[in-house]
Design an enzyme around this catalytic site. Structure first.
Site, mmCIF file in Angstrom:
data_model
loop_
_atom_site.group_PDB
_atom_site.id
_atom_site.type_symbol
_atom_site.label_atom_id
_atom_site.label_comp_id
_atom_site.label_asym_id
_atom_site.label_seq_id
_atom_site.Cartn_x
_atom_site.Cartn_y
_atom_site.Cartn_z
ATOM 1 N N THR A 196 6.548 2.636 2.740
ATOM 2 C CA THR A 196 7.197 2.281 1.016
ATOM 3 C C THR A 196 7.452 2.862 0.480
ATOM 4 O OG1 THR A 196 5.968 1.987 -0.517
ATOM 5 C CG2 THR A 196 4.876 2.728 1.029
ATOM 6 N N CYS A 238 13.223 -1.344 -2.291
ATOM 7 C CA CYS A 238 12.145 -1.823 -1.913
ATOM 8 C C CYS A 238 12.086 -1.786 -0.406
ATOM 9 C CB CYS A 238 11.256 -3.062 -2.896
ATOM 10 S SG CYS A 238 9.836 -3.640 -2.918
#
Length: 244
Positions: free
Chosen positions: A97, A210
């Site tokens: 992430t 992202c």
């Protein structure tokens, strides 16, 4: 056994074990697993796959703590995950992430393992293309805070981000849609327009900062080169696994 097969087998014996802190969201962690294994398959062929350990966390409480700004608590959680992976035999770590790289120092301090930083891998990929000014899309944290953006700047890049209203909508789409498996055409069109606006401001490429955005946006949706951090990070993981 052919020479090529022997060489591949020798490389496999030297493959390192990589620990992945995942689940943020599981949709993007699934992409990591596929991409890393495809990369190992491309390098070694035959039945080869990646030597991975994955700790997939529950994202719901993490999302709440992010919204509350409870980063100290999140750092403890991510460090605990890293220590569990180290205890299981991981020789290096990857946090699957962008946003949680905000606590990367805590993870490294707790584990003393090499960690493949997503922003460093992305900056390297951009510089290979000879670009210097890039747009950055991601969560509010990633787009606005120094833990990520400054790392790109330190690598010699100029970073453009959307205006405040667009940042809010980009962030909302990530949490309310992409992290919940919703890929809406209207959101794809919105992201595409944001990218076009940033290109008009001089962005030479756009970072999908992202790990879920790459599920929605592809090169076909952008007038400028797209840098999918999930794919870039996964490629760096393959390099780590096969380095010796």
């Amino acid at each position: 056994m052919s020479t090529e097969q022997r060489t591949a087998n020798q490389r496999t014996l030297q493959q390192r074990t990589l620990g992945i802190i995942g689940g943020m969201s599981w949709e993007s962690t699934q992409s990591y697993y596929r991409l890393i294994n495809e990369g190992i398959k491309a390098e070694l062929g035959n039945l080869h796959s990646a030597d991975l350990l994955i700790h997939s966390v529950d994202f719901a409480p993490i999302g709440v703590l992010q919204a509350q700004g409870a980063w100290d608590e999140l750092g403890v959680m991510m460090a605990s995950s890293g220590k569990r992976l180290r205890a299981a035999g991981a020789q290096g770590l990857l946090i699957a992430t962008n946003t949680m790289h905000k606590v990367v120092d805590e993870v490294q301090a707790a584990t003393n393992l090499p960690l493949i930083h997503i922003a460093d891998a992305t900056a390297k990929a951009i510089k290979v293309q000879g670009l210097t000014k890039v747009a950055l899309l991601g969560t509010q944290f990633t787009m606005t805070e120094d833990f990520y953006k400054q790392r790109l700047i330190d690598a010699g890049l100029q970073v453009l981000i959307p205006d405040s209203d667009a940042r809010a909508e980009v962030h909302r789409i990530i949490y309310d849609e992409l992290c919940q498996g919703q890929l809406l055409a209207s959101s794809r069109q919105y992201y595409s327009q944001v990218i076009k606006d940033l290109a008009e401001q001089g962005a030479e490429g756009v970072i999908l900062g992202c790990t879920e955005i790459g599920l929605l946006i592809s090169q076909a949706d952008s007038p400028i080169p797209v840098f999918d951090t999930t794919a870039i990070h996964a490629a760096a993981a393959v390099d780590f696994l096969l380095s010796h």
